[in-house]
Write a protein that holds these residues in place. Sequence first.
Motif, PDB file in Angstrom:
ATOM      1  N   GLY A   1       0.824  -1.207   0.000  1.00 29.81           N
ATOM      2  CA  GLY A   1       0.000   0.000   0.000  1.00 29.81           C
ATOM      3  C   GLY A   1       0.854   1.252   0.000  1.00 29.81           C
ATOM      4  O   GLY A   1       0.727   2.120  -0.865  1.00 29.81           O
TER       5      GLY A   1
ATOM      6  N   LEU B   1       6.529  -5.797   1.745  1.00 29.69           N
ATOM      7  CA  LEU B   1       5.600  -6.625   2.519  1.00 29.69           C
ATOM      8  C   LEU B   1       4.241  -6.558   1.833  1.00 29.69           C
ATOM      9  O   LEU B   1       3.493  -5.592   1.988  1.00 29.69           O
TER      10      LEU B   1
ATOM     11  N   ASN C   1       0.681  -7.822   1.308  1.00 31.69           N
ATOM     12  CA  ASN C   1      -0.422  -8.591   1.896  1.00 31.69           C
ATOM     13  C   ASN C   1      -1.748  -8.287   1.201  1.00 31.69           C
ATOM     14  O   ASN C   1      -2.817  -8.417   1.775  1.00 31.69           O
TER      15      ASN C   1
ATOM     16  N   GLY D   1      -3.029  -5.361   0.050  1.00 27.02           N
ATOM     17  CA  GLY D   1      -3.762  -4.123   0.350  1.00 27.02           C
ATOM     18  C   GLY D   1      -3.398  -3.515   1.685  1.00 27.02           C
ATOM     19  O   GLY D   1      -2.318  -3.747   2.226  1.00 27.02           O
ATOM     20  N   TYR D   2      -4.340  -2.729   2.207  1.00 25.33           N
ATOM     21  CA  TYR D   2      -4.120  -2.014   3.468  1.00 25.33           C
ATOM     22  C   TYR D   2      -4.558  -2.918   4.621  1.00 25.33           C
ATOM     23  O   TYR D   2      -5.620  -2.725   5.209  1.00 25.33           O
ATOM     24  N   GLU D   3      -3.731  -3.892   4.936  1.00 24.12           N
ATOM     25  CA  GLU D   3      -4.180  -4.915   5.884  1.00 24.12           C
ATOM     26  C   GLU D   3      -4.462  -4.346   7.274  1.00 24.12           C
ATOM     27  O   GLU D   3      -5.417  -4.749   7.944  1.00 24.12           O
TER      28      GLU D   3
HETATM   29 MG   LIG Z   1      -0.283  -3.977   2.692  1.00 24.74          MG
END
Ligand SMILES: [Mg+2]
Length: 590
Positions: A462, A487, A489, A491-493
Amino acid sequence: MSNSNPYNIASFSVDLINALGSSHVFTLTGGMAMYLNRAVAVHPGLKAVYCQHEQACVAAAEGYSKAANFQRAGFAIVTAGPGVSNTVTSLISAYGDSTPMIVLAGQIKTQDIDTYATRTHGIQEIRSQELITPCVKRFVRLNFENYREQLVETCAEAFAGRPGPVFIEIPLDVQGLPIGLTPSDVAAAVQEIRARLQPAPLANPGQPLLQQALQALARASRPLLYIGNGVRITGQEEVVKEFALKWNIPVVFSWLSFDILPGSHPLNFGSPGGLAPIYANQILGEADTIVFLGARLDLGTTAFQRAEFGGQAERWIVDIDPAELSKFDGMLNTKQVAADLRGLPEAIAGIPAGALEQNGAWLTHCSELRDIYRAEESDRLSSDKFNVYTVARILSTIADDKVFVSASSGYAEETFTRFFTPGKNCRFFNGAALGAMGMGLPNAIGAAFGSSKPVFCLEADGGIMLNIQELATLSQYAPPGFTIYLLNNGGYESIRSSQTRHFNDVYGADADSGLFIPDFSKIAAAFDLDYLRVENAAALMNTMSKRSDISAPALIDLHVEKSEYRGPSVKTVIDSQGRPTTTSICEISW
Ligand SMILES: [Mg+2]
Ligand SMILES: Cc1ncc(C[n+]2csc(CCOP(=O)(O)OP(=O)(O)O)c2C)c(N)n1
């Protein structure tokens, strides 16, 4: 020294900042900065790094200074108008983190500057003074009559007391004005700046109280030293380490200073706070005397509980900034010490020698707490999952002699910073004060020029998108050994999980809720960068073993688990009136 002819104010300014120690300037060109651009281009010593956004120019300058332990100013040059407004976020970040920086900016000719308060006036003219003043230590617009004095004063201000960014705007007519000075006059101006910064003897009104604070610590039976980044800024790392070793004092750190001692050092008890190892908070809560050296103790660190943060102890808060000290007005058992930490050697010398073993029992107790908790933590977290915790543990094994620059928000900030263990001669930082997405990559690019060590950039899928264009800068300058560990994952985890917790729903945080996540192999290819996709710990270790300090820059796309461990933390709870409150710092839990 520059050879532009005739010698003008732009050249003198650029020469002066270079002679103060800034070897590189991070810049993006423009018409309103044309004399500055030329002064840089023809300079035989100063190296230009042409970035692709002014936010990145200033963020790279900040990374440069942070990697150089705050001892050299980050230097950026931008053009007028949008060039200036684009710097705002990065300036605020550097101001919060006390990073010495000098930004030179263009402006339209002095006689054209708006005096009517219209919305738009000159070509690319903005109200730079009103916009920039709150974001920096000092804003100045140079004029021909006293430009030299203005430059000397303002450049000194970047380093003086609590350092920070200064912003020097030079209207086009002033930039290009031929001057009577020559490059050989730069050295005298540098001398004047240095003289302003080192009044001899050191004027330090807080010196007697600083000495009392250290004496209280040496007398205490459960002492604790809290080291903030002010210790690094004032160059006192070795002095403080020696002091702690001599008196057997356990040491804790803020998130900007925890690389001052390797994680394996017996006196290092981590970083207490709202997200912290349980033992660090227990030790903070059991100490009887705590001296805080140059730490701003922000609300994130204290978990909104400034009064309770080691509040059972006799607390001595040492800071050079009166505003930071005023946060502790009226608090019980708390002494505010307005002192420059450069007075530490003298204050330490004044303490009578004593038994080295006096803190033995307390130190043993602290070490036991740490051992018990660390074992519990690795039991709890060990799994075959590939997550940010795993990445932090693996990178910690090769952390000696490197610079780690992490993203300033999301799990790359929180989880990585929480679980990373600094090595020897290792530098770690991020944009701690502001937590802005997008800072990691430009900060890390700047770091590659501020330090000779290889740089590891921990960005996230992100955050990197906010300055993705800087992959071009990376490709162009190709600092050896530079590695982006992305890192990824999906999207905006961190946002996804907080939305799920609060609303059981997700908005604008992943591919299913409106956010486009690019294929980073295509992005790397577009910018001519080496790329590798990594999906497990073994592959990460294998990749690391193949890279060296001279490898070409690469983007390593780490496909990590979505759900993350942040570690034990305080929790937000809603009270009976529906207001959010924070649970006690002494009772952080998984
Ligand atoms: Mg992310
Ligand atoms: C400039 C900016 N905009 C918005 C935010 C709010 N924010 C904090 S974390 C985050 C998501 C970050 O996603 P990513 O970088 O992929 O990290 P992850 O949470 O996935 O670990 C957002 C949107 C921010 N910190 N900075």
